[in-house]
Design an enzyme around this catalytic site. Sequence first.
Site, PDB file in Angstrom:
ATOM      1  N   LYS A 228       0.955  -1.207  -0.144  1.00  0.00           N
ATOM      2  CA  LYS A 228       0.262  -0.287   0.447  1.00  0.00           C
ATOM      3  C   LYS A 228       0.695   1.172  -0.101  1.00  0.00           C
ATOM      4  O   LYS A 228       2.225   1.033   0.233  1.00  0.00           O
ATOM      5  CB  LYS A 228      -1.116   0.303   1.506  1.00  0.00           C
ATOM      6  CG  LYS A 228      -2.459  -1.177   1.120  1.00  0.00           C
ATOM      7  CD  LYS A 228      -2.953  -0.352  -0.045  1.00  0.00           C
ATOM      8  CE  LYS A 228      -4.171  -1.830  -0.284  1.00  0.00           C
ATOM      9  NZ  LYS A 228      -4.880  -1.976   0.769  1.00  0.00           N
ATOM     10  N   ARG A 262      -4.515 -10.248   4.447  1.00  0.00           N
ATOM     11  CA  ARG A 262      -4.049 -10.526   2.501  1.00  0.00           C
ATOM     12  C   ARG A 262      -3.331  -9.575   2.229  1.00  0.00           C
ATOM     13  O   ARG A 262      -3.064  -8.562   2.558  1.00  0.00           O
ATOM     14  CB  ARG A 262      -5.501  -9.728   2.408  1.00  0.00           C
ATOM     15  CG  ARG A 262      -6.025  -9.654   0.477  1.00  0.00           C
ATOM     16  CD  ARG A 262      -7.162  -8.707   0.666  1.00  0.00           C
ATOM     17  NE  ARG A 262      -7.602  -8.546  -0.918  1.00  0.00           N
ATOM     18  CZ  ARG A 262      -6.840  -8.124  -1.865  1.00  0.00           C
ATOM     19  NH1 ARG A 262      -5.816  -7.269  -1.729  1.00  0.00           N
ATOM     20  NH2 ARG A 262      -7.989  -7.665  -2.842  1.00  0.00           N
TER      21      ARG A 262
END
Length: 283
Positions: A228, A262
Amino acid sequence: MIAPHSRPAALPEHHPALQAFLSQAVPAVMGVLNVTPDSFSDGGHFTAPEQALAQARRMIAEGAEIIDLGAESTRPYGSQPISADEELQRLRPVLGDVVALGVPVSVDSMKASVIAWALGAGASIANDVWGLHRDPDMARVVAEHGAPVVVMHNRDTVDPTIDIIKDILAFFARSLEIAAKAGIPGGHIVLDPGIGFGKTPEQSMTVLARLGELQSFGLPLLVGASRKKFISTVTPSEPQQRLGGSIAAHLLATQRGARIIRAHDVAETVQALRVAAAIEEFR
């Protein structure tokens, strides 16, 4: 330390598709499989069915206990919405073969019609990046199929002035009201704070630092910090160069109660989680 799993006695048993890996000592890894041309990290890599199936096999061999299959990019910046028909055209050649590999498959979609088809075609879990808020039919579809659902926090706009934890708590409270009204049992719900979605990088890091506060709902937490953008604000890097930051964030998340991680980089994430758990055995 890897947080021990616990479940309030008032909650029903977890759905069978969740029970096995939510009761184990080491958090489960959900492998990301995007059959999209434009996802932020791996868009275009697995659009051909044979490429997608090979990647699913690879991730399972590396230790993924769930495959999360997405056919529409939901990246916060620059993603292009597509129709349900186009999303299904991307899923149909892939889903059945991935399901046949034998691990639970979640389908990442914000459209109830897509989730309805996917659950009917063998997917085990619905993964809604709008937490049952966006499509008014989503909760009904999930309830009718008796499926588990990942409820993710999201926002239409980024607001650096808000208390992001307070916002997430209110969002999840509303999600659980919607779920209860539709007849989705508590034991079928997993909460995802949505790292990077509708948040500044600083807010994403705040969520990871204060993740334990989200355990107040008594539901399992899923965290997806993999590659991210917030990582690049600490150490400037492209998505494929963020493995170290991803692992650091995920290990801290497990310390604060995350039960599912995840990740794009399955082998490295599984190794990190298992080594951390093994070290803890010597405390």
